[in-house]
Design a protein around this motif. Structure first.
Motif, PDB file in Angstrom:
ATOM      1  N   ASP A 122       0.860  -1.191   0.000  1.00  0.00           N
ATOM      2  CA  ASP A 122       0.000   0.000   0.000  1.00  0.00           C
ATOM      3  C   ASP A 122       0.895   1.240   0.000  1.00  0.00           C
ATOM      4  OD1 ASP A 122      -2.343   1.463   2.458  1.00  0.00           O
ATOM      5  OD2 ASP A 122      -1.545   2.180   0.535  1.00  0.00           O
ATOM      6  N   ILE A 123       0.984   1.979  -1.129  1.00  0.00           N
ATOM      7  CA  ILE A 123       1.977   3.064  -1.210  1.00  0.00           C
ATOM      8  C   ILE A 123       1.575   4.291  -0.400  1.00  0.00           C
ATOM      9  CG2 ILE A 123       2.887   2.378  -3.467  1.00  0.00           C
ATOM     10  CD1 ILE A 123       1.323   4.784  -4.638  1.00  0.00           C
ATOM     11  N   ASN A 124       0.370   4.317   0.142  1.00  0.00           N
ATOM     12  CA  ASN A 124      -0.013   5.451   0.991  1.00  0.00           C
ATOM     13  C   ASN A 124      -0.251   5.026   2.433  1.00  0.00           C
ATOM     14  OD1 ASN A 124       0.195   7.644  -0.810  1.00  0.00           O
ATOM     15  ND2 ASN A 124      -1.598   6.855  -1.878  1.00  0.00           N
ATOM     16  N   HIS A 125       0.312   3.842   2.771  1.00  0.00           N
ATOM     17  CA  HIS A 125       0.188   3.413   4.162  1.00  0.00           C
ATOM     18  C   HIS A 125       0.878   4.443   5.051  1.00  0.00           C
ATOM     19  CE1 HIS A 125       0.054   0.939   7.694  1.00  0.00           C
ATOM     20  NE2 HIS A 125       1.372   0.944   7.800  1.00  0.00           N
ATOM     21  N   ASP A 126       0.230   4.836   6.139  1.00  0.00           N
ATOM     22  CA  ASP A 126       0.758   5.919   6.980  1.00  0.00           C
ATOM     23  C   ASP A 126       1.610   5.376   8.118  1.00  0.00           C
ATOM     24  OD1 ASP A 126      -0.755   8.524   9.089  1.00  0.00           O
ATOM     25  OD2 ASP A 126       1.315   8.090   8.464  1.00  0.00           O
ATOM     26  N   GLU A 127       2.935   5.470   7.981  1.00  0.00           N
ATOM     27  CA  GLU A 127       3.860   5.015   9.038  1.00  0.00           C
ATOM     28  C   GLU A 127       4.454   6.198   9.787  1.00  0.00           C
ATOM     29  OE1 GLU A 127       6.719   2.597   6.776  1.00  0.00           O
ATOM     30  OE2 GLU A 127       5.694   0.827   7.581  1.00  0.00           O
ATOM     31  N   THR A 128       3.888   7.406   9.598  1.00  0.00           N
ATOM     32  CA  THR A 128       4.544   8.591  10.164  1.00  0.00           C
ATOM     33  C   THR A 128       4.542   8.602  11.690  1.00  0.00           C
ATOM     34  OG1 THR A 128       2.471   9.799   9.932  1.00  0.00           O
ATOM     35  CG2 THR A 128       4.071  10.047   8.164  1.00  0.00           C
ATOM     36  N   ALA A 129       3.655   7.844  12.312  1.00  0.00           N
ATOM     37  CA  ALA A 129       3.630   7.838  13.789  1.00  0.00           C
ATOM     38  C   ALA A 129       4.085   6.491  14.343  1.00  0.00           C
ATOM     39  CB  ALA A 129       2.220   8.159  14.274  1.00  0.00           C
ATOM     40  N   TYR A 130       4.702   5.660  13.476  1.00  0.00           N
ATOM     41  CA  TYR A 130       5.135   4.338  13.939  1.00  0.00           C
ATOM     42  C   TYR A 130       6.525   4.440  14.554  1.00  0.00           C
ATOM     43  CZ  TYR A 130       6.236  -0.621  14.111  1.00  0.00           C
ATOM     44  OH  TYR A 130       6.571  -1.886  14.553  1.00  0.00           O
ATOM     45  N   ALA A 131       6.646   4.050  15.805  1.00  0.00           N
ATOM     46  CA  ALA A 131       7.953   4.120  16.489  1.00  0.00           C
ATOM     47  C   ALA A 131       8.738   2.837  16.220  1.00  0.00           C
ATOM     48  CB  ALA A 131       7.739   4.308  17.986  1.00  0.00           C
ATOM     49  N   SER A 168       4.395  14.679   5.902  1.00  0.00           N
ATOM     50  CA  SER A 168       5.461  15.045   6.849  1.00  0.00           C
ATOM     51  C   SER A 168       5.278  14.295   8.162  1.00  0.00           C
ATOM     52  CB  SER A 168       5.431  16.551   7.114  1.00  0.00           C
ATOM     53  OG  SER A 168       5.702  17.270   5.929  1.00  0.00           O
ATOM     54  N   ILE A 169       6.371  14.002   8.835  1.00  0.00           N
ATOM     55  CA  ILE A 169       6.349  13.390  10.170  1.00  0.00           C
ATOM     56  C   ILE A 169       6.285  14.533  11.182  1.00  0.00           C
ATOM     57  CG2 ILE A 169       7.780  12.051  11.790  1.00  0.00           C
ATOM     58  CD1 ILE A 169       8.794  10.495   9.270  1.00  0.00           C
ATOM     59  N   SER A 170       5.575  14.352  12.281  1.00  0.00           N
ATOM     60  CA  SER A 170       5.378  15.484  13.201  1.00  0.00           C
ATOM     61  C   SER A 170       6.712  15.933  13.799  1.00  0.00           C
ATOM     62  CB  SER A 170       4.433  15.090  14.345  1.00  0.00           C
ATOM     63  OG  SER A 170       5.143  14.286  15.280  1.00  0.00           O
ATOM     64  N   PRO A 171       6.867  17.242  14.013  1.00  0.00           N
ATOM     65  CA  PRO A 171       8.134  17.744  14.582  1.00  0.00           C
ATOM     66  C   PRO A 171       8.454  17.103  15.935  1.00  0.00           C
ATOM     67  CG  PRO A 171       6.573  19.554  14.151  1.00  0.00           C
ATOM     68  CD  PRO A 171       5.909  18.307  13.715  1.00  0.00           C
ATOM     69  N   GLU A 172       7.431  16.853  16.758  1.00  0.00           N
ATOM     70  CA  GLU A 172       7.666  16.239  18.078  1.00  0.00           C
ATOM     71  C   GLU A 172       8.306  14.858  17.889  1.00  0.00           C
ATOM     72  OE1 GLU A 172       4.710  19.151  17.828  1.00  0.00           O
ATOM     73  OE2 GLU A 172       4.576  17.117  16.986  1.00  0.00           O
ATOM     74  N   PHE A 173       7.750  14.088  16.935  1.00  0.00           N
ATOM     75  CA  PHE A 173       8.242  12.725  16.688  1.00  0.00           C
ATOM     76  C   PHE A 173       9.703  12.795  16.229  1.00  0.00           C
ATOM     77  CE2 PHE A 173       6.693   8.391  16.155  1.00  0.00           C
ATOM     78  CZ  PHE A 173       7.681   7.814  15.375  1.00  0.00           C
ATOM     79  N   ILE A 174      10.015  13.739  15.326  1.00  0.00           N
ATOM     80  CA  ILE A 174      11.376  13.882  14.791  1.00  0.00           C
ATOM     81  C   ILE A 174      12.350  14.274  15.908  1.00  0.00           C
ATOM     82  CG2 ILE A 174      12.812  15.292  13.251  1.00  0.00           C
ATOM     83  CD1 ILE A 174      10.298  15.530  11.423  1.00  0.00           C
TER      84      ILE A 174
END
Ligand code: SF4
Length: 440
Positions: A122-131, A168-174
């Motif tokens: 799935d090319i739009n799977h959202d992993e931006t909050a995956y630790a 974008s990945i959230s600034p807090e996560f980065i």
């Protein structure tokens, strides 16, 4: 006894970071440790690249090789961009492949390894909050994703079809990830994204949808300023910025922020405004030249690198002369040069006036030869200078090497205690691609 993982990585920095995530997840959840010996591996993974045809052809020859030499019960998996665009066809062509996990689906690797025939693309799977679990190949430099995917439609490029829409990945996560990396010894942070200087435009709404920020609260400049405040971060590098987003605010931050290393990648692709239009790059030859002139004027020691494609459909001798003209005017410190390679389902693939391979090869040779002259001149100009070098690795001949602030590779004689230190080095000699110096 933990099981053995052999992993081969093709392609870009983003793929290298995905490989670190794969190793981390399989170590944390499936009890695998890495090996460099293919024959002893219980699991063989190839993390693929699709940016040109050659890496795709290489995939199937590698798979054939793996099948021949692998341990009887060893599993084989295909990851990365070719996994995204070929998907189940990989298993059809190579039925001994156990699973396929595309870019943007790395968080699913632990389950896929245990599921024969798994295909996660799935090319739009959202992993931006995956630790992801923690693993890094380099001790002193930490690669950190700040965004995934791309919102552009360059007509030659397959990336949007393999890495999906930009998010974008959230600034807090980065910032949290960077703090963890610094705790583990990193001093240099390498920010990754297809268009890092477009950061903050699109975020996940947490329900799997990507939303464009109406009033943009975050952007790349703010993120760079926040990262500079993280204690222990000594250097910041990033790739890849898009020339289109190199506005005054971005350049001002690049110039004035002492932690940002003074080397910049500005992918030109072509020097011809007509070809740039056909490529849908969004800028002109004159615009690109003005950006480079401005950066060179504000930071004389800056090193500018670029990507150049020759032989794009419809490229005339005059168009190519424009590319040569930009190279002569900017004198890039490094050029990643390629012959145009038709990619499936891209607009350029079906364009008229595809260029004869002999002509493309002749143009590529001309770019390479001109660039070698510039490289030798620029590296020679460094002899006698003093540079701040961050020592990060040991060569088999006992030499220590690292990179200067503007990303020159510098070798010195010295002991291991230099590793992880930033020291002043007097440059005493050069080759076309590296420098030799003495600690002062
Ligand atoms: S900006 Fe263009 S070349 Fe770069 S990844 Fe996006 S579509 Fe591809």
């Amino acid at each position: 006894m933990s099981k053995k993982l052999f992993i081969e990585t093709l392609g870009c920095q983003m793929n290298a970071r995905d490989t670190e995530h794969i190793i981390a997840e399989l170590n944390a959840h499936n009890d695998y440790t890495t090996t460099d010996i293919l024959e002893e591996a219980d699991l063989i993974i190839i993390n693929t690249c699709s940016v040109r045809e050659r890496p795709v052809a290489k995939l199937f020859s590698e798979l054939g090789q793996f099948k021949k030499v692998k341990k009887k019960d060893a599993k084989i998996g295909v990851c990365g961009c070719t996994a995204s665009h070929l998907g189940r066809d990989i298993i059809k062509r190579a039925p001994y492949v156990d699973f396929v996990v595309g870019a943007r689906n790395v968080s699913k690797i632990s389950k896929a390894v245990e599921t024969k025939g798994a295909v996660e693309i799935d090319i739009n799977h959202d992993e931006t909050a995956y630790a992801f679990s923690e693993y890094r190949k380099a001790l002193y430099r930490a690669s950190v994703n700040i965004s995934l995917g791309c919102d552009k439609q360059c007509t030659y490029c397959i990336v949007p079809a393999t890495r999906g829409e930009e998010i974008s990945i959230s600034p807090e996560f980065i910032i949290n990830e960077i703090k963890k990396a610094v705790e583990n010894g990193a001093k240099e942070i390498f920010l990754l994204g297809q268009n890092v200087n477009n950061y903050g435009k699109y975020f996940s709404n947490g329900n799997g949808a990507i939303v464009q920020e109406k009033k943009q609260k975050h952007n790349f400049t703010k993120l760079l300023q926040e990262i500079s405040q993280v204690e222990g971060v000594e250097r910041i590098r990033f790739t890849s910025p898009h020339p289109l987003h190199m506005d005054d605010e971005f350049i001002e931050e690049f110039v004035s922020n002492p932690k940002i290393c003074k080397s910049i990648h500005a992918p030109l692709q072509s020097g011809s405004t007509k070809v740039l239009k056909d490529m849908k790059r969004g800028y002109t030859k004159e615009w690109f030249l003005k950006i480079c002139e401005k950066i060179r004027a504000l930071v004389p020691e800056v090193r500018i690198t670029t990507d150049i494609i020759v032989g794009f459909p419809g490229e005339t001798d005059e168009d190519f002369a424009d590319t040569i003209d930009v190279i002569k005017k900017v004198k890039f410190d490094q050029i990643f040069n390629f012959k145009y390679s038709p990619r499936p389902n891209t607009q350029a693939e079906i364009m008229d006036n595809q260029i004869d391979d002999k002509i493309a090869t002749k143009r590529l040779t001309e770019v390479i030869d001109l660039h070698k002259i510039h490289q030798s001149e620029q590296m020679q100009d460094n002899v006698g200078k003093t540079m701040k070098v961050f020592f990060e690795d040991l060569k088999s001949n006992g030499e220590i090497f690292g990179f200067s602030d503007n990303y020159c590779q510098v070798f010195v004689s010295g002991s291991e205690e230099l590793l992880g230190q930033i020291r002043n080095v007097k440059i005493i000699s050069n080759t076309r691609t590296s420098l030799k110096g003495k600690i002062i």
